[in-house]
Motif scaffolding. Structure first.
Motif, PDB file in Angstrom:
ATOM      1  N   TYR A 361      14.351  21.088  31.615  1.00 36.57           N
ATOM      2  CA  TYR A 361      14.313  19.825  32.345  1.00 36.57           C
ATOM      3  C   TYR A 361      15.526  19.681  33.253  1.00 36.57           C
ATOM      4  CZ  TYR A 361      13.833  15.024  33.701  1.00 36.57           C
ATOM      5  OH  TYR A 361      13.701  13.901  34.469  1.00 36.57           O
ATOM      6  N   ASN A 362      16.666  20.187  32.791  1.00 35.36           N
ATOM      7  CA  ASN A 362      17.883  20.054  33.568  1.00 35.36           C
ATOM      8  C   ASN A 362      18.787  21.224  33.234  1.00 35.36           C
ATOM      9  OD1 ASN A 362      19.685  19.008  35.380  1.00 35.36           O
ATOM     10  ND2 ASN A 362      20.069  17.107  34.270  1.00 35.36           N
ATOM     11  N   SER A 471      17.227  24.218  36.188  1.00 39.83           N
ATOM     12  CA  SER A 471      17.161  22.841  36.664  1.00 39.83           C
ATOM     13  C   SER A 471      15.706  22.429  36.818  1.00 39.83           C
ATOM     14  CB  SER A 471      17.889  22.696  38.004  1.00 39.83           C
ATOM     15  OG  SER A 471      19.286  22.724  37.834  1.00 39.83           O
ATOM     16  N   ASN A 472      15.464  21.126  36.760  1.00 42.79           N
ATOM     17  CA  ASN A 472      14.104  20.617  36.824  1.00 42.79           C
ATOM     18  C   ASN A 472      13.383  21.092  38.082  1.00 42.79           C
ATOM     19  OD1 ASN A 472      11.985  18.980  35.807  1.00 42.79           O
ATOM     20  ND2 ASN A 472      12.548  17.346  37.205  1.00 42.79           N
ATOM     21  N   PRO A 516      21.108  12.403  38.629  1.00 42.26           N
ATOM     22  CA  PRO A 516      21.955  13.165  37.725  1.00 42.26           C
ATOM     23  C   PRO A 516      22.827  12.265  36.863  1.00 42.26           C
ATOM     24  CG  PRO A 516      22.079  14.017  39.958  1.00 42.26           C
ATOM     25  CD  PRO A 516      21.354  12.725  40.034  1.00 42.26           C
TER      26      PRO A 516
END
Length: 516
Positions: A361-362, A471-472, A516
């Motif tokens: 997701y991140n 990262s997403n 973020p």
């Protein structure tokens, strides 16, 4: 239910009613939608001209789904048709404003004001470079038994996401939990001005999105806006183990409570929630939890995966204690809660004995290292083969190549069995691994997720552990789903263009719900 008339909305937002709009039309704020596909009977559709799509083009679809009012930046005529020929040239009912997103913020602020006028509302803001959503989920689990609790859907934390969260609250809401993200200095101040938090939690300051902010110091400045926004009778919950977060105490008019996963001297212990004897079993954190001014310690055995979650567990515990939860109840809740939001160290054991950890997701340099350490631990000293399938970390600015290179080197130092680097923007990970001493096929670079899937489909064996992380915007979470059979074989996985919205109907880049 909290509702407004069209006339009230126009007055609050300095807007005007489009021709023919009934000023007495009432709307339930819980039915406000920013995607025409989410429009509901009796609801309101927010239209905004964005970078990739113009929401005004979807007003007709929203009204066809039952919307009765639009919050828009211009009037939109009704189309001619068999059932609406007489209405051709008449505009859809709307409140026309200069900026629909700012208008959402104004309405959300009024919702918070109305709730406070009717109940003892506590607003808790959470920010940080990583861990916001997990901390939000944990805190929600602790507080829900104590009173009506409202928290964001997924990771809604931006100029659109925060109002959408507020709109789901009701007059009886006791706890309103708000994630606060930002892409520039000033945004968290803006969000704080909408919800007026009583308790503010700052988790960490990392290098993620340094490219957008310009420097990590600017990231710290932005995250600290939450602390500065707290009232004198509020509480700032700060991570003592992060020096940049620790420095934010100087910006607080509110009282400060620390949390820490390291033993500290008595001066700090007097006002800190602590995790002692921290360890992991099967990748799951365990520790002894203590609270300032409270007798005894409480054992916590988390169902979350990864030692880095200790920060999130501690932050949730500290915020819950500040909100009135009892220490024993906090520890018990933390020990029973598992993952709630998807793609965050999400572990699935396949029937064939392969373990897939989808954490895509991140991603930032700090979370990459933490995930790799957990993967190494799950390798059980070499008895299980470990795979790290890694994609791009977005928005790292001028340090991007160096940071990707460093992650590849860490994978080698942790003795990860196989490294698969996906996508040209992440290639420096593979280069770093090779320079660190990876040999043969221990590290490989592939152009896209389909090529990665082909490698994994061919080579995975029972007992292997696979970490998928990016990262997403790099889209590797879909590769993780595909490894579990959630996407049909042969269904190509396209890596999305950075910054492209998931839904074309959403009105602002990146939905403006998640920051973020």
């Amino acid at each position: 239910m909290i509702d407004f008339s069209a006339a009230e909305i126009a007055e609050l937002t300095n807007g005007r009613l489009s021709a023919g709009t009934d000023p007495a039309t009432r709307i339930d704020v819980a039915l406000i939608a920013t995607d025409s596909r989410d429009a509901a009977p009796g609801g309101t559709y927010v239209a905004k001209a964005g970078e990739h799509a113009d929401g005004h083009d979807f007003i007709a679809a929203a009204f066809a789904a039952g919307a009765v009012l639009a919050l828009a930046e211009r009037e939109v005529p009704m189309p001619a048709g068999p059932a609406g020929a007489d209405d051709a040239g008449t505009c859809f009912p709307a409140v026309v404003v200069v900026d629909a997103v700012l208008a959402m913020g104004v309405l959300a602020a009024e919702v918070v004001r109305r709730i406070r006028a009717h109940s003892a509302l506590t607003v808790i803001g959470i920010t940080g470079s990583a861990g916001k959503t997990t901390t939000k989920d944990l805190l929600t689990g602790i507080l829900t038994p104590l009173g009506a609790t409202m928290a964001p859907v997924g990771s809604y934390n931006g100029e659109v996401g925060v109002p959408l969260t507020v709109f789901r609250a009701v007059e009886a809401t006791r706890y309103l939990i708000i994630e606060m993200g930002a892409t520039k200095v000033g945004q968290i101040s803006y969000l704080s001005g909408i919800v007026h938090p009583d308790i503010g939690v700052v988790l960490c300051v990392g290098s993620a999105h340094a490219g957008e902010f310009g420097s990590i110091d600017n990231i710290a400045l932005a995250k600290g806006e939450l602390v500065a926004a707290l009232p004198a009778n509020g509480t700032a919950i700060l991570n003592y183990d992060d020096s940049r977060v620790r420095a934010m105490a100087a910006r607080a008019a509110a009282s400060v409570t620390w949390f820490s996963s390291a033993d500290r001297d008595n001066t700090v212990q007097d006002n800190s929630v602590q995790a002692r004897n921290v360890r992991t079993t099967g990748g799951h954190p365990e520790f002894d939890l203590s609270f300032p001014g409270e007798p005894g310690v409480h054992s916590v055995t988390s169902r979350l995966l990864g030692l880095h979650h200790v920060t999130n567990l501690l932050a949730a515990a500290t915020a819950a204690h500040a909100a009135g939860a009892a220490p024993a109840d906090i520890a018990a809740s933390l020990s029973t809660q598992g993952p709630v939001s998807r793609y965050r160290m999400e572990r699935t054991d396949r029937p064939d004995g392969v373990t897939v950890i989808n954490d895509a997701y991140n991603a930032n340099p700090e979370s990459m290292r933490a995930a790799l350490r957990t993967l190494a631990e799950l390798g059980e000293g070499g008895s299980r083969r470990t795979w790290a399938v890694l994609g791009e970390m977005l928005e790292l600015g001028e340090d991007s190549v160096l940071e990707h290179d460093a992650v590849g080197r860490v994978a080698v130092r942790l003795n990860i069995s196989r490294l698969v680097v996906v996508g040209a923007a992440a290639r420096a990970m593979h280069v770093g691994a090779v320079m660190e001493g990876s040999w043969g096929e221990e590290s490989m670079f592939v152009a896209d997720a389909d090529a990665a899937y082909a490698v994994l489909e061919r080579e995975l064996a029972p007992g292997d552990v696979v970490l998928v992380k990016s990262s997403n915007g790099a889209g590797l979470r879909f590769l993780g789903d595909r490894l579990l059979g959630d996407r049909p074989l042969g269904d190509r996985i396209a890596l999305p263009t950075s910054g492209a919205p998931t839904h074309p109907h959403l009105q602002t880049p990146g939905e403006r719900t998640q920051q973020p």
